[in-house]
Design a protein around this motif. Structure first.
Motif, PDB file in Angstrom:
ATOM      1  N   ASN A  28       0.828  -1.210   0.000  1.00 60.12           N
ATOM      2  CA  ASN A  28       0.000   0.000   0.000  1.00 60.12           C
ATOM      3  C   ASN A  28       0.861   1.259   0.000  1.00 60.12           C
ATOM      4  O   ASN A  28       0.582   2.226  -0.713  1.00 60.12           O
ATOM      5  N   GLN A  29       1.915   1.244   0.816  1.00 61.39           N
ATOM      6  CA  GLN A  29       2.796   2.407   0.893  1.00 61.39           C
ATOM      7  C   GLN A  29       3.585   2.593  -0.395  1.00 61.39           C
ATOM      8  O   GLN A  29       3.680   3.701  -0.935  1.00 61.39           O
ATOM      9  N   LEU A  30       4.146   1.505  -0.888  1.00 65.83           N
ATOM     10  CA  LEU A  30       5.007   1.610  -2.071  1.00 65.83           C
ATOM     11  C   LEU A  30       4.224   2.034  -3.312  1.00 65.83           C
ATOM     12  O   LEU A  30       4.712   2.838  -4.121  1.00 65.83           O
ATOM     13  N   LEU A  31       3.007   1.515  -3.467  1.00 62.26           N
ATOM     14  CA  LEU A  31       2.266   1.757  -4.700  1.00 62.26           C
ATOM     15  C   LEU A  31       1.678   3.160  -4.771  1.00 62.26           C
ATOM     16  O   LEU A  31       1.111   3.536  -5.799  1.00 62.26           O
ATOM     17  N   ARG A  32       1.823   3.925  -3.703  1.00 63.13           N
ATOM     18  CA  ARG A  32       1.449   5.343  -3.752  1.00 63.13           C
ATOM     19  C   ARG A  32       2.607   6.212  -4.252  1.00 63.13           C
ATOM     20  O   ARG A  32       2.410   7.384  -4.554  1.00 63.13           O
ATOM     21  N   ALA A  33       3.797   5.633  -4.314  1.00 59.79           N
ATOM     22  CA  ALA A  33       4.980   6.410  -4.680  1.00 59.79           C
ATOM     23  C   ALA A  33       5.002   6.654  -6.184  1.00 59.79           C
ATOM     24  O   ALA A  33       4.785   5.738  -6.974  1.00 59.79           O
ATOM     25  N   PRO A  34       5.267   7.899  -6.605  1.00 62.02           N
ATOM     26  CA  PRO A  34       5.306   8.192  -8.037  1.00 62.02           C
ATOM     27  C   PRO A  34       6.349   7.370  -8.789  1.00 62.02           C
ATOM     28  O   PRO A  34       6.176   7.070  -9.970  1.00 62.02           O
ATOM     29  N   GLU A  35       7.428   6.966  -8.091  1.00 56.59           N
ATOM     30  CA  GLU A  35       8.487   6.194  -8.754  1.00 56.59           C
ATOM     31  C   GLU A  35       7.998   4.833  -9.239  1.00 56.59           C
ATOM     32  O   GLU A  35       8.607   4.230 -10.125  1.00 56.59           O
ATOM     33  N   LEU A  36       6.903   4.347  -8.666  1.00 53.97           N
ATOM     34  CA  LEU A  36       6.400   3.032  -9.033  1.00 53.97           C
ATOM     35  C   LEU A  36       5.121   3.099  -9.869  1.00 53.97           C
ATOM     36  O   LEU A  36       4.426   2.097 -10.029  1.00 53.97           O
ATOM     37  N   SER A  37       4.814   4.267 -10.409  1.00 53.19           N
ATOM     38  CA  SER A  37       3.570   4.433 -11.168  1.00 53.19           C
ATOM     39  C   SER A  37       3.595   3.666 -12.484  1.00 53.19           C
ATOM     40  O   SER A  37       2.556   3.487 -13.114  1.00 53.19           O
ATOM     41  N   ASP A  38       4.773   3.222 -12.916  1.00 52.82           N
ATOM     42  CA  ASP A  38       4.857   2.448 -14.157  1.00 52.82           C
ATOM     43  C   ASP A  38       5.062   0.965 -13.868  1.00 52.82           C
ATOM     44  O   ASP A  38       5.618   0.229 -14.674  1.00 52.82           O
ATOM     45  N   SER A  39       4.590   0.509 -12.702  1.00 48.61           N
ATOM     46  CA  SER A  39       4.819  -0.874 -12.279  1.00 48.61           C
ATOM     47  C   SER A  39       3.620  -1.759 -12.591  1.00 48.61           C
ATOM     48  O   SER A  39       2.479  -1.310 -12.646  1.00 48.61           O
ATOM     49  N   LEU A  40       3.920  -3.046 -12.774  1.00 42.60           N
ATOM     50  CA  LEU A  40       2.908  -4.081 -12.819  1.00 42.60           C
ATOM     51  C   LEU A  40       3.084  -4.925 -11.569  1.00 42.60           C
ATOM     52  O   LEU A  40       4.175  -5.436 -11.303  1.00 42.60           O
ATOM     53  N   VAL A  41       2.021  -5.060 -10.780  1.00 44.71           N
ATOM     54  CA  VAL A  41       2.079  -5.792  -9.521  1.00 44.71           C
ATOM     55  C   VAL A  41       1.245  -7.055  -9.657  1.00 44.71           C
ATOM     56  O   VAL A  41       0.057  -6.993  -9.977  1.00 44.71           O
ATOM     57  N   LEU A  42       1.869  -8.208  -9.412  1.00 46.28           N
ATOM     58  CA  LEU A  42       1.151  -9.477  -9.443  1.00 46.28           C
ATOM     59  C   LEU A  42       0.964  -9.968  -8.020  1.00 46.28           C
ATOM     60  O   LEU A  42       1.937 -10.127  -7.275  1.00 46.28           O
ATOM     61  N   ILE A  43      -0.296 -10.181  -7.635  1.00 47.48           N
ATOM     62  CA  ILE A  43      -0.602 -10.675  -6.294  1.00 47.48           C
ATOM     63  C   ILE A  43      -1.437 -11.936  -6.432  1.00 47.48           C
ATOM     64  O   ILE A  43      -1.903 -12.284  -7.518  1.00 47.48           O
ATOM     65  N   MET A  66      -4.598   1.172 -10.871  1.00 43.62           N
ATOM     66  CA  MET A  66      -4.707   1.707  -9.526  1.00 43.62           C
ATOM     67  C   MET A  66      -4.569   3.223  -9.565  1.00 43.62           C
ATOM     68  O   MET A  66      -4.159   3.812 -10.562  1.00 43.62           O
ATOM     69  N   ALA A  67      -4.926   3.838  -8.462  1.00 44.92           N
ATOM     70  CA  ALA A  67      -4.926   5.299  -8.400  1.00 44.92           C
ATOM     71  C   ALA A  67      -3.556   5.884  -8.718  1.00 44.92           C
ATOM     72  O   ALA A  67      -3.451   6.985  -9.261  1.00 44.92           O
ATOM     73  N   SER A  68      -2.489   5.152  -8.374  1.00 45.82           N
ATOM     74  CA  SER A  68      -1.136   5.650  -8.626  1.00 45.82           C
ATOM     75  C   SER A  68      -0.730   5.513 -10.078  1.00 45.82           C
ATOM     76  O   SER A  68       0.289   6.049 -10.498  1.00 45.82           O
ATOM     77  N   GLY A  69      -1.515   4.766 -10.865  1.00 47.20           N
ATOM     78  CA  GLY A  69      -1.143   4.494 -12.242  1.00 47.20           C
ATOM     79  C   GLY A  69      -0.592   3.100 -12.441  1.00 47.20           C
ATOM     80  O   GLY A  69      -0.416   2.646 -13.570  1.00 47.20           O
ATOM     81  N   CYS A  70      -0.295   2.375 -11.340  1.00 49.60           N
ATOM     82  CA  CYS A  70       0.192   0.999 -11.443  1.00 49.60           C
ATOM     83  C   CYS A  70      -0.899   0.098 -12.010  1.00 49.60           C
ATOM     84  O   CYS A  70      -2.090   0.350 -11.848  1.00 49.60           O
ATOM     85  N   LEU A  71      -0.455  -0.968 -12.653  1.00 51.61           N
ATOM     86  CA  LEU A  71      -1.355  -2.049 -13.013  1.00 51.61           C
ATOM     87  C   LEU A  71      -1.260  -3.120 -11.935  1.00 51.61           C
ATOM     88  O   LEU A  71      -0.179  -3.401 -11.423  1.00 51.61           O
ATOM     89  N   CYS A  72      -2.390  -3.722 -11.589  1.00 48.27           N
ATOM     90  CA  CYS A  72      -2.385  -4.788 -10.598  1.00 48.27           C
ATOM     91  C   CYS A  72      -3.149  -5.975 -11.159  1.00 48.27           C
ATOM     92  O   CYS A  72      -4.218  -5.812 -11.746  1.00 48.27           O
ATOM     93  N   CYS A  73      -2.565  -7.164 -11.001  1.00 54.14           N
ATOM     94  CA  CYS A  73      -3.146  -8.360 -11.606  1.00 54.14           C
ATOM     95  C   CYS A  73      -3.104  -9.505 -10.618  1.00 54.14           C
ATOM     96  O   CYS A  73      -2.117  -9.670  -9.890  1.00 54.14           O
ATOM     97  N   THR A  74      -4.170 -10.309 -10.600  1.00 58.33           N
ATOM     98  CA  THR A  74      -4.149 -11.511  -9.772  1.00 58.33           C
ATOM     99  C   THR A  74      -3.424 -12.626 -10.505  1.00 58.33           C
ATOM    100  O   THR A  74      -3.455 -12.704 -11.732  1.00 58.33           O
ATOM    101  N   ILE A  75      -2.743 -13.470  -9.736  1.00 54.08           N
ATOM    102  CA  ILE A  75      -2.146 -14.687 -10.291  1.00 54.08           C
ATOM    103  C   ILE A  75      -3.157 -15.795 -10.076  1.00 54.08           C
ATOM    104  O   ILE A  75      -3.327 -16.292  -8.971  1.00 54.08           O
ATOM    105  N   ARG A  76      -3.830 -16.161 -11.126  1.00 55.20           N
ATOM    106  CA  ARG A  76      -4.813 -17.232 -11.034  1.00 55.20           C
ATOM    107  C   ARG A  76      -4.236 -18.451 -11.753  1.00 55.20           C
ATOM    108  O   ARG A  76      -4.128 -18.470 -12.973  1.00 55.20           O
ATOM    109  N   GLY A  77      -3.850 -19.443 -10.970  1.00 55.80           N
ATOM    110  CA  GLY A  77      -3.278 -20.630 -11.583  1.00 55.80           C
ATOM    111  C   GLY A  77      -1.790 -20.474 -11.822  1.00 55.80           C
ATOM    112  O   GLY A  77      -1.020 -20.203 -10.903  1.00 55.80           O
TER     113      GLY A  77
END
Length: 383
Positions: A28-43, A66-77
């Motif tokens: 939550n803290q990291l994904l608000r940072a502008p430096e990570l706005s071009d990130s893809l997060v897999l959870i 996400m609000a920061s601009g990051c993409l977030c994706c679930t790992i299904r399988g």
């Protein structure tokens, strides 16, 4: 293919830590940072990770912006199919461009299979470079978790950065917190420890920590290996032992899972034959891979001493070794950092010495390759 047409290579970070260690809070803290706005997060599952208040738009399938601009994706399988699908969408402009990938593992997971996926998959080797492994450890329950769960020990042992969470819930002079820091230092001396409650777990401290410095576009081997930390730890341990008569820090380690972990740096002053290194790594990988939690190193080769070899392995999986164009600093010696499980450093050192001894007695690399069994005379290292 010209450089302009080559698909981009993405730094990839693995975020791990046992159940309740605080991965969600840190994310939550990291994904608000502008430096990570071009990130893809897999959870693993959105329902398991409390990031819902950051979601603003569903893009495609399991992908959200996400609000920061990051993409977030679930790992299904399958992680492989998830990554392949996301790369295709990114290359075909079907999702917003991302320039970094963060994979959050389950709290019960051994991170090694995720590392294997990135390091051994032929296509992923072309598209990703491992930036680092971040492991969270709960200051309140970390010691008990390490005692009870070998997975937590492996998570800490393979880390490049160890983030201590929830230290603000303990007194500043808490002896348990100090003991946890010492225990983690003994378990993984080369990992830098950061305190999340003190604001030390910043994007700058956690990312761009791999072999290549993205600002200079050059390798930073000294920072990546951090072999000096092993020397400092060994000196401090020896000093404490000499003055106390016995080692208090490890007096009760006999029944701990981390008593089975050893960290050390192998060093060699002169260049060695490439065939010797190939055989040494192959024997390690095939016969003793289960004991190699992490191997990182730079090796001086005698066929071209000006161009060192960089190696990186996790258990039986090694990334294809890469020759650098030149030495990144004034230290031109071989340095290999090992994190071992149920194996003594003396065994690795003895094996290396045996191979070096064969190489010294062998007139050329071809003869070395043809006579590998001579190594068995160097101390009975081969079964």
């Amino acid at each position: 293919m010209s450089d302009s047409r080559r698909p981009p290579i993405f730094p990839l970070t693995i975020l791990t830590g046992f159940l309740g260690a605080g991965k969600t809070t840190l994310l939550n803290q990291l994904l608000r940072a502008p430096e990570l706005s071009d990130s893809l997060v897999l959870i693993n599952e959105f329902g398991e990770v409390g990031l819902d208040h950051l979601f603003v738009e569903k893009v495609d399938g399991n992908v959200v912006v996400m609000a920061s601009g990051c993409l977030c994706c679930t790992i299904r399988g399958d992680l492989v199919s998830t990554l392949e699908d996301l790369l295709r969408k990114r290359d075909n402009n079907r999702i917003a461009p991302f320039n970094r990938v963060i994979i959050e593992t389950t709290g019960l997971a051994d991170p090694a299979p995720v590392l294997h996926t990135i390091m051994y998959h032929p296509y992923f080797m072309l598209r990703f470079r491992l930036d680092g492994v971040i492991t969270l450890v709960d200051a309140l329950n970390g010691a008990a978790t390490l005692d009870r769960h070998p997975e937590a020990v492996k998570q800490a042992a393979v880390a490049d950065r160890l983030v201590i969470s929830k230290s603000d819930l303990l007194p500043a002079d808490d002896v348990g917190l100090a003991a946890l820091h010492s225990r983690l230092k003994a378990l993984n001396p080369t990992a830098i420890q950061l305190d999340a409650a003190r604001g030390e777990a910043t994007p700058a401290a956690l990312f761009n920590i791999g072999l290549y410095d993205p600002d200079k576009k050059t390798p930073d081997v000294r920072r990546w290996l951090n072999a000096e930390a092993l020397d400092d730890h060994a000196h401090a341990h020896h000093h404490h032992h000499d003055h106390s008569g016995h080692d208090h820090a490890h007096a009760h380690d006999v029944n701990r899972h981390d008593a089975r972990i050893r960290a050390f740096a192998l060093r060699h002053p002169t260049p060695v034959p490439p065939a010797m290194v190939d055989m040494f790594l192959e024997l390690l990988r095939t016969a003793h891979g289960a004991h190699l939690l992490r191997v990182k190193g730079i090796v001086a080769l005698d066929d071209d001493p000006a161009r060192p070899l960089v190696i990186h392995g996790v258990q039986h999986i090694f990334h294809p070794p890469a020759r650098l164009d030149s030495w990144p600093d004034d230290d031109h010696t071989t340095r290999i950092v090992f994190i071992l499980h149920d194996m003594e450093p003396s065994f690795i050192q003895g094996m290396w010495n045996a191979f070096v001894g064969v190489a010294a007695d062998t007139p050329d690399a071809a003869a070395l390759t043809q006579n590998p069994l001579k190594v068995s005379s160097g101390g009975g290292l081969l079964a």
